[in-house]
Scaffold this active site. Structure first.
Site, PDB file in Angstrom:
ATOM      1  N   ASP A 185      -9.290  -9.447 -33.602  1.00 34.63           N
ATOM      2  CA  ASP A 185      -7.872  -9.523 -33.213  1.00 34.63           C
ATOM      3  C   ASP A 185      -6.972 -10.009 -34.330  1.00 34.63           C
ATOM      4  O   ASP A 185      -5.761  -9.822 -34.284  1.00 34.63           O
ATOM      5  CB  ASP A 185      -7.713 -10.561 -32.090  1.00 34.63           C
TER       6      ASP A 185
HETATM    7  C1  GLC Z   1     -11.710 -13.172 -28.919  1.00 35.81           C
HETATM    8  C2  GLC Z   1     -11.166 -12.043 -28.119  1.00 35.81           C
HETATM    9  C3  GLC Z   1     -11.882 -10.750 -28.447  1.00 35.81           C
HETATM   10  C4  GLC Z   1     -11.903 -10.508 -29.912  1.00 35.81           C
HETATM   11  C5  GLC Z   1     -12.460 -11.697 -30.651  1.00 35.81           C
HETATM   12  C6  GLC Z   1     -12.375 -11.541 -32.148  1.00 35.81           C
HETATM   13  O1  GLC Z   1     -12.998 -13.482 -28.514  1.00 35.81           O
HETATM   14  O2  GLC Z   1     -11.268 -12.306 -26.753  1.00 35.81           O
HETATM   15  O3  GLC Z   1     -11.273  -9.674 -27.801  1.00 35.81           O
HETATM   16  O4  GLC Z   1     -12.676  -9.354 -30.159  1.00 35.81           O
HETATM   17  O5  GLC Z   1     -11.725 -12.838 -30.291  1.00 35.81           O
HETATM   18  O6  GLC Z   1     -11.070 -11.609 -32.596  1.00 35.81           O
HETATM   19  C1  GLC Z   2      -8.603 -13.845 -30.241  1.00 34.08           C
HETATM   20  C2  GLC Z   2      -8.848 -14.704 -31.398  1.00 34.08           C
HETATM   21  C3  GLC Z   2      -7.780 -15.699 -31.591  1.00 34.08           C
HETATM   22  C4  GLC Z   2      -6.424 -15.085 -31.496  1.00 34.08           C
HETATM   23  C5  GLC Z   2      -6.289 -14.301 -30.223  1.00 34.08           C
HETATM   24  C6  GLC Z   2      -4.975 -13.642 -30.100  1.00 34.08           C
HETATM   25  O1  GLC Z   2      -8.865 -14.550 -29.088  1.00 34.08           O
HETATM   26  O2  GLC Z   2     -10.079 -15.360 -31.304  1.00 34.08           O
HETATM   27  O3  GLC Z   2      -7.982 -16.332 -32.834  1.00 34.08           O
HETATM   28  O4  GLC Z   2      -5.446 -16.062 -31.563  1.00 34.08           O
HETATM   29  O5  GLC Z   2      -7.294 -13.354 -30.194  1.00 34.08           O
HETATM   30  O6  GLC Z   2      -4.785 -13.105 -28.837  1.00 34.08           O
END
Ligand code: GLC
Ligand code: GLC
Length: 820
Positions: free
Chosen positions: A493
Site C-alpha cells: 500500500d
Molecule cells: C496492510 C494492508 C494490506 C497491504 C499490506 C502491505 O496489511 O491491510 O492490504 O497489502 O498492509 O502494505
Molecule cells: C497498510 C499499511 C500502512 C498504511 C495503510 C494505508 O495498512 O500497512 O502502513 O498506512 O496501508 O491504508
C-alpha cells in the site's frame, strides 16, 4: 520472558500476570455480534460493523492503555469483618489495578475467563457470545473462601457508544444532547437516536435483583474521577441517575451475601436488539421501547443452565471446525499453531478483515477487497459456504472495468473509496480466492452465479466473467516495459509511485494521484502470471480451448516482460518509478532488493527450471533474513522520497520501510518449498511463529498466540518488537505455507495432493483432513533424503502425488507416503 503458558488440551492461552507488555486480547462472537476483550476485561462490542454499530466506547491511545471495557467491581461491604484493607477492587485488575492475590486469564476459542482472588474472595468471569445471538454473557462466579460470612457489593459497568464510532468521537455539539436510556425491571436500555431513525437499542441485564443503578457517567464516577475509583463504588451506593444527553452508561449494583465457603453465580448480559420498524414503541403512540420481542431472549440467557448449554454449543462448534484438519508433527509449535491458533486467527480475519483490533480503531477500514480475498486462501476447508458467500459479496463490489473498490462496509456491503482506489493488484486476488475455493470444494457451479457490478442490479454476469475482467484489467494497463502499471499502489500500500505528496498530513491513499502511465510493478506481473495460470486451469475444466490458449499466452508474454525488464541479475526487481527508473535493483542506493517480487515470481513458477529462482531466494537469505524474520527490503529508506511515497515516510525498520512485514514471509517459505529446500522453508516458518516467540515476549510484546502484521526490522532500535496483531494476511498465508507446502497437503482441481518438503530432522508426520466430504488419514514417513517417493492409497500404490477422488464419499481414505 513469558507472561503465561499454552494449555493445548483446552485450546487456551493462560495469562498469569495482568500487566502484559500490551493488552493481550481475544475476540468473542463469530457471526454478527463481536467483542474485543483484553486480559484485563478491556475492549468493546459491536454489531456487524465496528464503525456504524458500535455498542460500547473504547478510548484508543489512552493512558493507561486499554481503557474502557466490561468492568466488574467488587466491594467489601462488611467493613467490620473485612480481612483486608481493600474496600473495593476489580477482579480483572483493570481499572482499579489493585494488586491481586491470584490472577489468571484464559483466552479460549470464542470465550475468555478471568479469574482472580483477593481477600479470600474468588471471582471468575466467563465471557462469551452464544452462537447465533446478538448478546454477550458475563457469567460471574463468586466464592467466599473466608471462614466467615462475606457481605459484598458487585457493580457491572459499561460506557455506551452512540452507535457511529466516528461521530461519537467527534460530534460533541450534537452528542452531548442526544443520549437517552430507559430502565425497566433492572434492565438498562440504551436508546440514543431510537426516537428517530434507529430501530435498534442495546441493553444491560442482570440475573439478580438490582439494589441501584446509574446511567449518567459522571453521576457514577463523580466529578473529575475516573474508572479507577468511581464514587458510586467507593460509597457503596448508586444514585439511580437517568442520562439525558452527556455520556450514557450502564451500571448496576447487586448486593451479595456469601456464607463461608459459599459460591454464587451472577449473570450479566450486554446485548443488541433490532425491532421491526412498525413495532418500535409500546404502546405504539408512546416513545417507550417495545421490549416484548427482546425480553424472552433476556430471560433465556439469565438462566445459568441455558448459559452452560450455550457454552457447550460454542465449544462443539469449534471442536467441529478443528476436527477438519489436525496434524501431529515432531514440533509442538507447528502442531499448536496449525491445530489451534492459526485456524482461530484465520476465522477472526475472515470475520473482520482489517477493521477492528487494538491497532485498527474500527473506524477507518471495512472489508478490504485485496485483504478479504487473501484471508480466504487458507480458510476454505473450514466453512466453505461462508467462503462462497464472501467471494460473491466481494465480486459484487467489482467495477465493470474489472477494477475494484478497495473495501466495503460490512453493514451495507457497498464498496467505497474511503481508503483509496486504483490499487492495480486488487482484482487479481479475486482469481486466487475463487481458484482456492474450486480446489477445495470442486463446486464449479459458483462460476455461473450471476453477480452484479458495483452492486447495481441489471449488471449481473456470471462470476467467471468477473474473473475474465480481472485479467483484462491488468492487460488494459500495461506500461512501457510491458509490465503492469502500478496505479495507486500494489500489495504494498505504501509504494506510491504516482503520488508525489508534499503536504503534511495528506493521505497517500486518497490524495489525488496522477494517472501515471510509466510506473510499473514487477509484483503485479508475478501475481498476474499466477492468476493467469489459474484461469488457464479453470478454462480448461470448462472446456473452453480458446480461453485456455489466451491465458497461456498472456502468462507467457508477462513472464517474458519480467525476464527482460524485471530481472536484475541476482534477484527480481520491484518496480519502475514514474521516471522509468528501476527500483529494487543494484542501481539503487536504498531499496535495492525487496521481498515481494522474489516471493510472488517464484510462486508463479518463474525461474524454477533455470536456477534463477534459487538465485533470487539466496539473495533473500543474504540480504533480507534476520533472526526475527525476513525484512521487506534493504537498505531501508533513510529519508523521505517524494517519488516513492508512504514507504519512505516510516522511520527505517518500521512497517513497509524495511520492517519484517510478516504477511510476505510465507511467500518465501512457499518458494523455498517449491525449490525443495525444506530446512530453509521451515527455518523461516519458525522465525515468525508466535508460539516460538513466546519465550521472548518482553521483546515481541504482542500476543504469543497470534501473528502480528509487523515485527520491527533490523534498522529499527526496537528490532524484534511486534505491532498490529491479529488482523493480518499473515494468518492465512502462514497456514497455506505450512499446511500446503511444508507438510504438502494441497488441494488441487483434481484432488488432494500430498507433496511434503520437510525439514531434514523430521522422520515424518501424521494428519487427518476432511476434503470434499471424505476423511483422509495421512501418514508420511521418511527414511532417506526424500529423493524417492512411494504413495499408497488404501494399501494400493498410486502414480504421482494426487490422490484420486474416491467414489464413496462417506468413507475414509488411508494415505501412506514413503519418502526414501
Ligand atoms: C496492510 C494492508 C494490506 C497491504 C499490506 C502491505 O496489511 O491491510 O492490504 O497489502 O498492509 O502494505
Ligand atoms: C497498510 C499499511 C500502512 C498504511 C495503510 C494505508 O495498512 O500497512 O502502513 O498506512 O496501508 O491504508
Amino acid at each position: 520472558m513469558r507472561y503465561g503458558y499454552f494449555d493445548d488440551v483446552e485450546r487456551e492461552y493462560v495469562i498469569t500476570q495482568p500487566d502484559t507488555p500490551l493488552p493481550w486480547i481475544n475476540y468473542l462472537g463469530s457471526q454478527a455480534y463481536f467483542c474485543l476483550i483484553s486480559n484485563t476485561a478491556g475492549g468493546y462490542s459491536f454489531y456487524k460493523d465496528a464503525r456504524l454499530r458500535r455498542l460500547t466506547r473504547y478510548r484508543y491511545n489512552n493512558a493507561p492503555l486499554d481503557c474502557s471495557g466490561r468492568y466488574i467491581y467488587l466491594r467489601d461491604d462488611g467493613a467490620s469483618v473485612a480481612q483486608t484493607e481493600e474496600l473495593f477492587w476489580s477482579p480483572s485488575w483493570q481499572p482499579t489495578r489493585t494488586p491481586l492475590d491470584a490472577y489468571e486469564c484464559r483466552h479460549g476459542m470464542g470465550y475468555t475467563v478471568i479469574r482472580s482472588t483477593l481477600a479470600q474472595i474468588e471471582a471468575s468471569t466467563r465471557y462469551f457470545v452464544p452462537m447465533g445471538e446478538n448478546l454477550e454473557v458475563w457469567e460471574l462466579t463468586l466464592t467466599n473462601h473466608r471462614t466467615e460470612r462475606a457481605q459484598l457489593s458487585v457493580f457491572s459497568s459499561v460506557e455506551f457508544n452512540l452507535w457511529d464510532a466516528m461521530d461519537d468521537a467527534t460530534n460533541f455539539q450534537r452528542n452531548y444532547n442526544v443520549g437517552e436510556v430507559e430502565v425497566a425491571d433492572g434492565v438498562i436500555f440504551h436508546k440514543t437516536e431510537y426516537r428517530e431513525r434507529r430501530d435498534h437499542f442495546a441493553y444491560l441485564a442482570c440475573s439478580e435483583p438490582i439494589a441501584g443503578f446509574d446511567t449518567q457517567r459522571e453521576a457514577f464516577l463523580g466529578p473529575y474521577r475516573g474508572y479507577a475509583a468511581p464514587v458510586g463504588v467507593e460509597s457503596g451506593g448508586l444514585s439511580d441517575s437517568i442520562a439525558h444527553g452527556w455520556q450514557p452508561v450502564g451500571v448496576q449494583h447487586v448486593k451479595v451475601e456469601l456464607q463461608a465457603g459459599e459460591s454464587k453465580k451472577i449473570i450479566f448480559l450486554l446485548g443488541y436488539h433490532e425491532n421491526p420498524h412498525d413495532a418500535k414503541f409500546d404502546p405504539p403512540e408512546s416513545q417507550t421501547i417495545n421490549k416484548r420481542l427482546v425480553l424472552p431472549t433476556i430471560q433465556k440467557y439469565l438462566q445459568a443452565k441455558q448459559v452452560e448449554k450455550s457454552f457447550q454449543e460454542l465449544r462443539a462448534f469449534w471442536d467441529d471446525l478443528f476436527g477438519k484438519f489436525q496434524i501431529t508433527t515432531p514440533d509442538e509449535h507447528t502442531n499448536r499453531m496449525v491445530n489451534i491458533w492459526n485456524v482461530y486467527q484465520m476465522m477472526v480475519t475472515f470475520n473482520l478483515s482489517r477493521s477492528a483490533s487494538y491497532f485498527e480503531s474500527g473506524i477507518g477500514r471495512g472489508m478490504g477487497f485485496r485483504d478479504s480475498n487473501q484471508d480466504l486462501l487458507g480458510f476454505m476447508h473450514l466453512l466453505p459456504e461462508r467462503a462462497r458467500e464472501r467471494i460473491l459479496d466481494l465480486a459484487a463490489t467489482q467495477m465493470p472495468t474489472g477494477g475494484a473498490y478497495h473495501q466495503y462496509q460490512p453493514l451495507t456491503k457497498r464498496g467505497n473509496n474511503d481508503v483509496g482506489s486504483n490499487f492495480n493488484d486488487d482484482p487479481l486476488w479475486l482469481i486466487l480466492s475463487v481458484a482456492a475455493y474450486l480446489k477445495e470444494t470442486g463446486e464449479w457451479g459458483i462460476l455461473d452465479e450471476a453477480v452484479p457490478y458495483e452492486n447495481q442490479s441489471g449488471t449481473e454476469e456470471p462470476l467467471y466473467g468477473h474473473l475474465q475482467r480481472s485479467i483484462q484489467y491488468t492487460l488494459d494497463r500495461l506500461g512501457p516495459h510491458g509490465l503492469p502499471l502500478i496505479g495507486r499502489a500494489d500489495w504494498n500500500d505504501c509504494l506510491n509511485l504516482n503520488c508525489f505528496s508534499d503536504s503534511p498530513g495528506q493521505s497517500f491513499q486518497t490524495t489525488t494521484n496522477k494517472d501515471g502511465k510509466v510506473a510499473e510493478s514487477v509484483f503485479i506481473a508475478g501475481l498476474f502470471v499466477l492468476a493467469a495460470q489459474e484461469m488457464q486451469a479453470i478454462a480448461h475444466h470448462r472446456g473452453d480451448a480458446a480461453d485456455v490458449r489466451a491465458y497461456i499466452e498472456a502468462a507467457d508474454t508477462m513472464a517474458k516482460a519480467v525476464w527482460s525488464a524485471g530481472w536484475d541479475g541476482d534477484w527480481f526487481r520491484r518496480a519502475y518509478d514514474d521516471m522509468g527508473r528501476a527500483l529494487g535493483s543494484r542501481e539503487n542506493d536504498e531499496g535495492r532488493i525487496f521481498i515481494e517480487p522474489q516471493g510472488i515470481c517464484v510462486m508463479a513458477g518463474m525461474g524454477l527450471e533455470d536456477g534463477r529462482a534459487l538465485q533470487a531466494l539466496d539473495s533473500v537469505a543474504e540480504h533480507l533474513e534476520t533472526p526475527h524474520g525476513i525484512v521487506l527490503h534493504q537498505p531501508a529508506f533513510t529519508r523521505y522520497y517524494l517519488h516513492l511515497g508512504e514507504i519512505s515516510s516510516y522511520p527505517p525498520g518500521y512497517k513497509e520501510n524495511a520492517g519484517i512485514f510478516c504477511h510476505a514471509n510465507p511467500w518465501i517459505m512457499i518458494s523455498e518449498a517449491m525449490v525443495g529446500r525444506g530446512d530453509k522453508a521451515y527455518e523461516y516458518y519458525l522465525l515468525i511463529n508466535p508460539s516460538v516467540r513466546e519465550d521472548i515476549s518482553e521483546v515481541h510484546k504482542c500476543e504469543p498466540y497470534v501473528y502480528a502484521q509487523m515485527i520491527a526490522g533490523k534498522d529499527a532500535p526496537t528490532h524484534g518488537e511486534a505491532k498490529n496483531s491479529w488482523l493480518t494476511g499473515t494468518a492465512t498465508w502462514n497456514y497455506v505455507a505450512v499446511t500446503q507446502w511444508i507438510l504438502g497437503i494441497r488441494p488441487t482441481y483434481a484432488g488432494l495432493e500430498i507433496d511434503p518438503v520437510l525439514p531434514s530432522d523430521w522422520d515424518g508426520f501424521e494428519a487427518v483432513r476432511y476434503y470434499r466430504g471424505v476423511r483422509y488419514r495421512i501418514k508420511v514417513e521418511r527414511h532417506g533424503t526424500g529423493s524417492t517417493v512411494r504413495l499408497e492409497v488404501n494399501g494400493s500404490p498410486v502414480d504421482g502425488r494426487v490422490i484420486p477422488l474416491p467414489e464413496d464419499k462417506s468413507g475414509e481414505v488411508e494415505v501412506h507416503l514413503c519418502l526414501g
